[in-house]
Design a protein around this motif. Structure first.
Motif, mmCIF file in Angstrom:
data_model
loop_
_atom_site.group_PDB
_atom_site.id
_atom_site.type_symbol
_atom_site.label_atom_id
_atom_site.label_comp_id
_atom_site.label_asym_id
_atom_site.label_seq_id
_atom_site.Cartn_x
_atom_site.Cartn_y
_atom_site.Cartn_z
ATOM 1 N N GLU A 178 -4.306 27.682 -9.807
ATOM 2 C CA GLU A 178 -4.317 26.549 -10.730
ATOM 3 C C GLU A 178 -4.435 25.230 -9.962
ATOM 4 N N ASP A 179 -4.886 24.191 -10.666
ATOM 5 C CA ASP A 179 -4.953 22.860 -10.072
ATOM 6 C C ASP A 179 -3.559 22.362 -9.695
ATOM 7 N N VAL A 180 -3.512 21.574 -8.645
ATOM 8 C CA VAL A 180 -2.249 20.988 -8.213
ATOM 9 C C VAL A 180 -1.732 20.002 -9.254
ATOM 10 N N ARG A 181 -0.434 19.901 -9.342
ATOM 11 C CA ARG A 181 0.216 18.919 -10.201
ATOM 12 C C ARG A 181 0.949 17.915 -9.323
ATOM 13 N N ILE A 182 0.787 16.639 -9.631
ATOM 14 C CA ILE A 182 1.368 15.558 -8.828
ATOM 15 C C ILE A 182 2.498 14.926 -9.627
ATOM 16 N N ALA A 183 3.697 14.863 -9.023
ATOM 17 C CA ALA A 183 4.855 14.305 -9.714
ATOM 18 C C ALA A 183 5.526 13.258 -8.838
ATOM 19 N N PHE A 184 5.813 12.097 -9.422
ATOM 20 C CA PHE A 184 6.537 11.044 -8.701
ATOM 21 C C PHE A 184 7.094 10.063 -9.716
ATOM 22 N N ASP A 185 8.071 9.283 -9.270
ATOM 23 C CA ASP A 185 8.727 8.299 -10.128
ATOM 24 C C ASP A 185 8.683 6.962 -9.402
ATOM 25 N N ALA A 186 7.643 6.186 -9.676
ATOM 26 C CA ALA A 186 7.461 4.906 -8.993
ATOM 27 C C ALA A 186 8.114 3.780 -9.788
ATOM 28 N N ALA A 187 8.546 2.745 -9.073
ATOM 29 C CA ALA A 187 9.127 1.576 -9.728
ATOM 30 C C ALA A 187 8.049 0.705 -10.352
ATOM 31 N N TRP A 188 6.865 0.691 -9.743
ATOM 32 C CA TRP A 188 5.766 -0.099 -10.286
ATOM 33 C C TRP A 188 4.437 0.428 -9.770
ATOM 34 N N GLN A 189 3.390 -0.031 -10.404
ATOM 35 C CA GLN A 189 2.021 0.222 -9.969
ATOM 36 C C GLN A 189 1.354 -1.121 -9.720
ATOM 37 N N GLU A 190 0.621 -1.228 -8.610
ATOM 38 C CA GLU A 190 -0.143 -2.440 -8.341
ATOM 39 C C GLU A 190 -1.393 -2.427 -9.226
ATOM 40 N N ARG A 191 -1.519 -3.443 -10.081
ATOM 41 C CA ARG A 191 -2.711 -3.485 -10.927
ATOM 42 C C ARG A 191 -3.946 -3.626 -10.038
ATOM 43 N N ARG A 192 -4.927 -2.772 -10.293
ATOM 44 C CA ARG A 192 -6.132 -2.739 -9.469
ATOM 45 C C ARG A 192 -7.256 -3.493 -10.154
ATOM 46 N N GLY A 193 -7.924 -4.363 -9.375
ATOM 47 C CA GLY A 193 -9.064 -5.083 -9.904
ATOM 48 C C GLY A 193 -10.334 -4.267 -9.825
#
Length: 264
Positions: free
Chosen positions: A155-170
């Motif tokens: 099966e495809d890999v599953r990615i799990a994480f708990d970030a405080a924020w994401q940098e908005r990408r231009g």
């Protein structure tokens, strides 16, 4: 000491490093199963002396402007270390040390060291950037390409994480400076984790790998069919301009990441 490939083994884990190809990991196998995408551009390479993109290849240091080659127009990307032949300084059964001296097109002199250490259940990568002369801003990190599927019928890999924020990408793929709540994928984005990078990759029924680092920045990329990337690094993309970390004769830049695995 030199070799086309250095291989370390511990239990049923095996990692190979190619010093002549940017000291990248060419392979990481657990129980004979390859975790990294194969190919000249892939595996896992150190990003140094900067990570991700530098806007238009330009940065300031001490008020002096510098221009880097635009190897991903209109930007410079991922440093010079991946395109450099490193020297093998020391090898034992489970640890290898590699170095290279900073040179053009990077405008400052210094030395980069990468240490690769393998145990039965974990791989630890360490990197330092030193200067013996002028101080300069720098970044360091790693760019692994993990196989999306470990086996043809897996099966495809599953990615799990708990970030405080994401940098908005231009539109130019660089952070805008705005921090937003983490958004659902697909991603080619930088996330902030103030307590340290902590991302888990799970291949259901096969393997779980945790990517950890004391750094608070990680880029996650999963837009490719064959592989996904989890990139711990000492600053965000374009960080030479927005969040410089200064390397001085008394204070090198030091970072590390540990990947720990278990079978499912």
């Amino acid at each position: 000491m030199s070799s086309d490939e250095i291989t370390l083994a511990a239990g049923d884990a095996e990692v190979s490093v190619r010093p002549g190809r940017g000291a990248r990991l060419g392979s990481l196998k657990v129980g004979g199963v390859e975790l990294l995408r194969q190919g000249e551009r892939y595996g896992c390479f150190p990003m140094v002396p900067w990570c991700g993109r530098v806007r238009e290849g330009r940065f300031l240091s001490g008020g002096h402007p510098h221009q880097l080659p635009l190897n991903s127009p209109p930007h410079a990307i991922h440093g010079t270390g991946r395109d450099t032949a490193w020297k093998t300084a020391r090898v034992s059964d489970r640890e290898a040390v590699f170095t290279y001296d900073l040179a053009d097109p990077w405008p400052y002199s210094g030395r980069v060291t990468q240490i690769v250490e393998l145990t039965e259940s974990a791989l630890t990568l360490r990197m330092s950037v030193e200067t013996y002369d002028d101080s300069f801003p720098a970044q360091a990190g790693w760019h692994p390409w993990f196989n999306r599927r470990l086996t043809a019928d897996g099966e495809d890999v599953r990615i799990a994480f708990d970030a405080a924020w994401q940098e908005r990408r231009g539109d130019d793929h660089l952070p805008t400076g705005e921090r937003v709540d983490p958004q659902p994928g697909p991603w080619d984005d930088c996330f902030g984790m103030p307590d340290g990078v902590d991302v888990t990759l799970t291949w259901p029924g096969q393997l779980e790998v945790n990517v950890a680092s004391r750094e608070e920045w990680v880029v996650v990329y999963d837009e490719q069919e064959a592989a996904v990337c989890v990139e711990p690094q000492t600053g965000p993309p374009n960080g030479l301009n927005t969040l410089p970390r200064l390397v001085t004769p008394l204070e090198p830049l030091e970072t590390s990441t540990t990947w720990t695995w278990r079978r499912l």
